[in-house]
Design an enzyme around this catalytic site. Structure first.
Site, PDB file in Angstrom:
ATOM      1  N   GLU A 143       0.827  -1.198   0.000  1.00 37.43           N
ATOM      2  CA  GLU A 143       0.000   0.000   0.000  1.00 37.43           C
ATOM      3  C   GLU A 143       0.866   1.255   0.000  1.00 37.43           C
ATOM      4  OE1 GLU A 143      -4.192   0.263   1.795  1.00 37.43           O
ATOM      5  OE2 GLU A 143      -2.942   1.278   3.296  1.00 37.43           O
TER       6      GLU A 143
ATOM      7  N   LYS B  66     -13.955   1.120  -3.844  1.00 38.11           N
ATOM      8  CA  LYS B  66     -14.961   1.306  -2.791  1.00 38.11           C
ATOM      9  C   LYS B  66     -16.076   2.244  -3.259  1.00 38.11           C
ATOM     10  CE  LYS B  66     -11.889   2.377   0.452  1.00 38.11           C
ATOM     11  NZ  LYS B  66     -11.324   2.685   1.782  1.00 38.11           N
TER      12      LYS B  66
ATOM     13  N   HIS C 214       5.298 -27.064   3.540  1.00 37.86           N
ATOM     14  CA  HIS C 214       4.345 -28.087   3.094  1.00 37.86           C
ATOM     15  C   HIS C 214       3.296 -27.495   2.157  1.00 37.86           C
ATOM     16  CE1 HIS C 214       5.883 -31.105   5.925  1.00 37.86           C
ATOM     17  NE2 HIS C 214       6.067 -30.084   6.741  1.00 37.86           N
TER      18      HIS C 214
END
Length: 553
Positions: free
Chosen positions: A356, A510, A387
């Site tokens: 950001e 947004k 893993h």
């Protein structure tokens, strides 16, 4: 400018040469011990090993010269001098002021902010004492036992990381803290099924105090409290909500009494705000002493960044090496691999901090960056990652760089027999961390001795990595580590000419969602929205129509 161009050209030539040279040659060649020793760096109890990076001492000298020519030292001084380095918002970036020791003098240029932050910290300490002593009581008269911290982004990631790390590091949990950030309410539901509404305090943490995710969560939480306690939400806001924001007038309008408000200045960005009043839930859960120690570790790193020579300055070194990997070696992604389960929230915290801040191509002066900037940051707890995606890293086709982060020793309050097993687990984790950093670097050349007869080759190696070892994981060392990464991000922003203190790219999505929310809420039709507010692309329209259809069925 001519000198800067010449240094960049020299670094490009260095990169060409080093692409033809393997880390195995650098680490196992004739001068291996001298080179490795000169690439070890220290600050207090933090050790940084850069010897598995694809660079030479000459490369490092050129990178330091590059940093000097880009103005790293000058802009560092400007940062701590309170200059308006956040050029898009015409304000300073004073997050370090929130961790300034209360009794230490501050430069006149930042004195007002340091004083304000200290006053808010003292108010925080008073509120924390009220809750811990049982004097702050909920609307029914019962003392507070649980905190629900509602925030998103920097108002959530930082406090949650610190609370979980230090709570698992042996610090005594005084009050239980629970963190809620997702806008869909899924984190709230299980809390509403288990917490006592009469003893639950909502901490509403939002710099703007208008973030939609946070507002919707707090409305739901207040509706739960109101329904369970048969008390109006207006009354609950006076007794069971603690507000933290840079906008006190909005906390007033929300109905939170001034005595239950904490503030931090606009000059502290969200992703840099854990040191401010945003960290109140850390203090509520683990105590003010722990919170103050966290700030002390961060302030010590501030002092190191300000005063240490560049060649021994950990934030500068971490920054220029990261930029070298991204810009000159063209490595597009960077792994964060903590080999300690208590740091499991560090990768997402650094994702926000780095991407950001520096995930931009527009320079501070509005021109386009001429080089790649921030890499993609990803990662996981090292033993789990072994893993999951290490197969790709070791034998896939992608180049990566990495930071391995480990803790040398761990103390617990467990019984002797349990402690003995935990010590063995710590040693096993350290062994895996160092072995994997070697395999990242050497690849097939790590296969020797008895392993040669039983191990198939195909390990690519030459994946540059830094190993950071903390002597212990406590509030001080965690504060220093997080501040180290903050300053690393700042250093890289200077190298790339980026403003790391704004985030324009997060806003438009947004805003677009607002119109779609009105459609899904039945307040507007899809045709209205697509004929005005939104581009009428076929994919988005079909998705909206499908969601409306599925919601009706």
């Amino acid at each position: 400018m001519h000198k800067l161009y010449a240094t960049n050209r020299q670094l490009e030539l260095q990169a060409q040469n080093l692409r033809r040279q393997t880390l195995s040659e650098l680490l196992c060649g004739a001068d291996k011990s001298v080179r490795a020793e000169r690439l070890q760096f220290y600050f207090d109890s933090i050790h940084l090993d850069a010897s598995k990076q694809r660079l030479t001492e000459e490369t490092l000298e050129l990178l330091l010269e590059w940093a000097l020519q880009c103005g790293v030292e000058k802009q560092r001084d400007d940062l701590f001098g309170g200059k308006a380095l956040n050029t898009s918002e015409n304000r300073a970036a004073l997050h370090f002021s929130a961790r300034w020791p209360i009794n230490a003098s501050a430069p006149q240029s930042i004195f007002g902010t340091v004083k304000f932050c200290a006053e808010q910290r003292q108010k925080m300490a008073h509120l924390v004492q009220q809750i811990h002593s049982g004097k702050w009581r909920g609307v029914t008269g019962e003392p507070i036992t649980d905190i629900v911290h509602i925030g998103v982004g920097g108002s959530d990631l930082g406090p949650k990381l610190v609370s979980e790390t230090l709570g698992d590091a042996g610090e005594r949990r005084i009050t239980s803290a629970h963190y809620v950030s997702t806008m869909d309410g899924s984190q709230l539901l299980p809390l509403m099924q288990t917490l006592n509404p009469a003893t639950t305090l909502l901490v509403l943490a939002s710099k703007s105090f208008s973030t939609v995710d946070t507002q919707f969560n707090v409305r739901t939480a207040l509706a739960w409290l109101s329904e369970q306690l048969s008390i109006s939400t207006e009354e609950l806001r006076k007794h069971q909500v603690l507000g933290v924001s840079a906008r006190p007038e909005r906390m007033d309008a929300f109905g939170i009494p001034e005595s239950h408000q904490l503030q931090f200045p606009e000059t502290i960005g969200g992703r840099f705000s854990v040191w401010s009043a945003i960290g109140v839930s850390v203090a509520l859960e683990l105590g003010m002493e722990t919170f103050e120690t966290l700030l002390s570790g961060a302030h010590a790193m501030d002092q190191h960044f300000q005063k240490a020579p560049s060649a021994q300055n950990l934030p500068i070194l971490l920054g220029i090496i990261g930029a070298w990997n991204t810009q000159f070696l063209k490595i597009p992604t960077h792994l964060v691999l903590p080999y300690d389960g208590r740091l499991n929230k560090l990768p997402p915290y650094l994702q926000q901090l780095e991407m950001e801040s520096n995930g931009k191509t527009v320079r501070a002066g509005s021109s386009q960056a001429s080089q790649v900037t921030c890499p993609i940051i990803w990662g996981d707890i090292g033993p789990n990652a072994q893993h999951a995606f290490y197969q790709l890293v070791h034998q896939g086709s992608h180049e990566v760089s990495a930071d391995f982060i480990a803790v040398a020793k761990r103390t617990t309050n467990a019984s002797c027999s349990v402690s003995e097993h935990l010590v063995a687990q710590t040693k096993l984790t350290l062994a895996n961390c160092i072995a994997q950093s070697q395999l990242f670097a050497l690849g097939d050349d790590a296969i020797t001795g008895n392993l040669a007869a039983t191990t198939d080759k195909g390990y690519r190696g030459n994946q540059p990595n830094t190993v950071i070892i903390l002597e212990t994981l406590d509030a001080w060392s965690l504060g220093a580590l997080l501040a180290l990464y903050e300053h690393k991000v700042f250093v890289q922003s200077i190298l790339w000419g980026i403003n790391p203190f704004d985030q324009p790219g997060v806003e438009l999505g947004k805003k677009l969602s607002t119109s779609l929310y009105q459609v899904f809420s039945g307040n507007r039709t899809a045709s209205e929205v697509f004929s005005g507010d939104l581009v009428d692309d076929s994919s988005t329209r079909l998705l909206v129509e499908r969601v409306l259809l599925m919601a009706r069925n």
